[in-house]
Design a protein around this motif. Sequence first.
Motif, PDB file in Angstrom:
ATOM      1  N   LEU A  82       0.747  36.755  11.620  1.00  0.00           N
ATOM      2  CA  LEU A  82       2.117  36.249  11.429  1.00  0.00           C
ATOM      3  C   LEU A  82       3.058  36.840  12.477  1.00  0.00           C
ATOM      4  O   LEU A  82       3.915  36.137  13.022  1.00  0.00           O
ATOM      5  CB  LEU A  82       2.604  36.577  10.011  1.00  0.00           C
ATOM      6  CG  LEU A  82       1.945  35.764   8.883  1.00  0.00           C
ATOM      7  CD1 LEU A  82       2.258  36.384   7.517  1.00  0.00           C
ATOM      8  CD2 LEU A  82       2.408  34.304   8.906  1.00  0.00           C
ATOM      9  N   ALA A  83       2.874  38.132  12.786  1.00  0.00           N
ATOM     10  CA  ALA A  83       3.751  38.780  13.772  1.00  0.00           C
ATOM     11  C   ALA A  83       3.626  38.092  15.128  1.00  0.00           C
ATOM     12  O   ALA A  83       4.635  37.893  15.823  1.00  0.00           O
ATOM     13  CB  ALA A  83       3.397  40.262  13.896  1.00  0.00           C
ATOM     14  N   LYS A  84       2.416  37.694  15.484  1.00  0.00           N
ATOM     15  CA  LYS A  84       2.214  36.978  16.764  1.00  0.00           C
ATOM     16  C   LYS A  84       3.009  35.686  16.793  1.00  0.00           C
ATOM     17  O   LYS A  84       3.442  35.241  17.850  1.00  0.00           O
ATOM     18  CB  LYS A  84       0.728  36.645  16.941  1.00  0.00           C
ATOM     19  CG  LYS A  84      -0.057  37.800  17.512  1.00  0.00           C
ATOM     20  CD  LYS A  84      -1.283  37.306  18.284  1.00  0.00           C
ATOM     21  CE  LYS A  84      -2.168  38.481  18.627  1.00  0.00           C
ATOM     22  NZ  LYS A  84      -3.347  38.585  17.752  1.00  0.00           N
ATOM     23  N   GLU A  85       3.186  35.090  15.615  1.00  0.00           N
ATOM     24  CA  GLU A  85       3.943  33.832  15.524  1.00  0.00           C
ATOM     25  C   GLU A  85       5.432  34.101  15.265  1.00  0.00           C
ATOM     26  O   GLU A  85       6.180  33.190  14.924  1.00  0.00           O
ATOM     27  CB  GLU A  85       3.394  32.964  14.375  1.00  0.00           C
ATOM     28  CG  GLU A  85       1.935  32.578  14.534  1.00  0.00           C
ATOM     29  CD  GLU A  85       1.711  31.547  15.640  1.00  0.00           C
ATOM     30  OE1 GLU A  85       2.693  30.899  16.050  1.00  0.00           O
ATOM     31  OE2 GLU A  85       0.556  31.425  16.085  1.00  0.00           O
ATOM     32  N   LYS A  86       5.821  35.360  15.368  1.00  0.00           N
ATOM     33  CA  LYS A  86       7.217  35.772  15.141  1.00  0.00           C
ATOM     34  C   LYS A  86       7.687  35.488  13.711  1.00  0.00           C
ATOM     35  O   LYS A  86       8.842  35.157  13.470  1.00  0.00           O
ATOM     36  CB  LYS A  86       8.173  35.082  16.128  1.00  0.00           C
ATOM     37  CG  LYS A  86       7.815  35.271  17.594  1.00  0.00           C
ATOM     38  CD  LYS A  86       8.679  36.375  18.191  1.00  0.00           C
ATOM     39  CE  LYS A  86       8.421  36.623  19.661  1.00  0.00           C
ATOM     40  NZ  LYS A  86       7.047  37.066  19.973  1.00  0.00           N
TER      41      LYS A  86
END
Length: 435
Positions: A82-86
């Motif tokens: 999720l963090a990679k997708e902001k």
Amino acid sequence: MRVLVVGNGGREHALAWKISQSPRLKRLWIAPGNAGTALEGENVDIASDDIAGIVAFCKKESVDLVVVGPELPLSLGLVDVLAKEKIKAFGPSRAAAQLEASKVTCKLLLRQADVPTAEYQSFRDADSAMRYVKARYPGERDKTPLVVKADGLASGKGVIVCSRREQVLDAIDRMGRKNEFGKAGLPMVIEERLEGQEVSVLAITDGRTILPLPAAQDHKAAYDGDQGPNTGGMGAYSPTPVIDEELLATVEDKILIPSIHTMKRNRKPFRGVLYAGLMLTPTGPKVLEYNVRFGDPECQPILMRLKSDLLDILEATVDGRLDEIDTPIWDPRPSICVVMASAGYPGEYTVGEEITGLEAAANVPDVKVFHAGTSRKDGKVVTTGGRVLGVTALGESLANAKLNAYKGVQAIRWPGAWCRKDISDKASAFVRSNS
Ligand code: AMP
Ligand code: GLY
């Protein structure tokens, strides 16, 4: 805010219920949720370990914050993806979640951080584990107080507490040779068996600031008087008289702070809920295990007492600014949660039974019924799991909270429903023995 809670147990119902009270909430979804969470927000039919499905849903619905309940999606790296997708997500990274997903990782961290815990050794195969046990306790067949633990996640079943040598050797055999725990069984940890009261101290942390929550006690054994097989937890209450302010401060100083700082130093900063399962031994509190999430059912009585906006706390944690928010306000009244279970639990259990009396229970003052293993079918609420409901109540005293919770329990029926009758009695016994 647009929020997604991941999970389908009592813990997730409590999280959804509390989040739904936030004035900042715009929409709330629960994936996959249960019949109870559907009363607080909208259930979406995505399994909690379907990482790709959750990410796709968050993008489609522009979710602002994901709150991850269970350990499995955390250990699969949901928060990292999720963090990679902001997309903001409350919970530790995959690397930090190894504290729960690998007992060996947890023990190494505790040793490195110099945190009190049971003495241990880890083994890659059954032969070396057996040799160790025989060498350490030569000839003492009836006195071998050791605990054998599977390294990986095993739904709470991978810990075998032993008194006699045969039990220890059998546990090693099951993990190392019979592969009963699959890949989770090896390596295995063998540690000294500790004695004392068990308590759970949960803390919310952004990796720098630590916010300890009021301590709780769980009842893990299936039957009254702490008899019978281990379960996920048959009830819990908070606060507990076995931990006073001074002891909580010791837990913070000697256990939580060094652990969280060491995680940071190791470049695996911990963000989320760090759940310390502790044994209060005669030489002080020692860590039995770390979990990387809210406890279930501990979450239910703890959140029942929270008066502040949970969404503010969760968001500040994800943003790394937990130091900026006001200290949370807690209802001074104690709270207890009584788990109602299906016939057969924790063994094979029946499902599909219609539950009645939920409305009557909800009308008992200061009672909230959290759903765990339920779903809606043809307009009725039916059982779908082993732990079905967590009837949670506040009261002026622990005894009052207990009375209220069991009033709620009495209103609810389904064939084969049962619960422990003694939730919180060990707290009352502790108070009596110390007065
Ligand atoms: P864990 O999954 O590590 O929390 O273990 C499950 C349960 O096993 C704990 O809640 C304790 O009741 C028990 N347990 C684990 N480790 C020990 C230990 N070293 N001594 C005594 N009991 C333990
Ligand atoms: N109640 C114990 C746990 O959540 O692991």
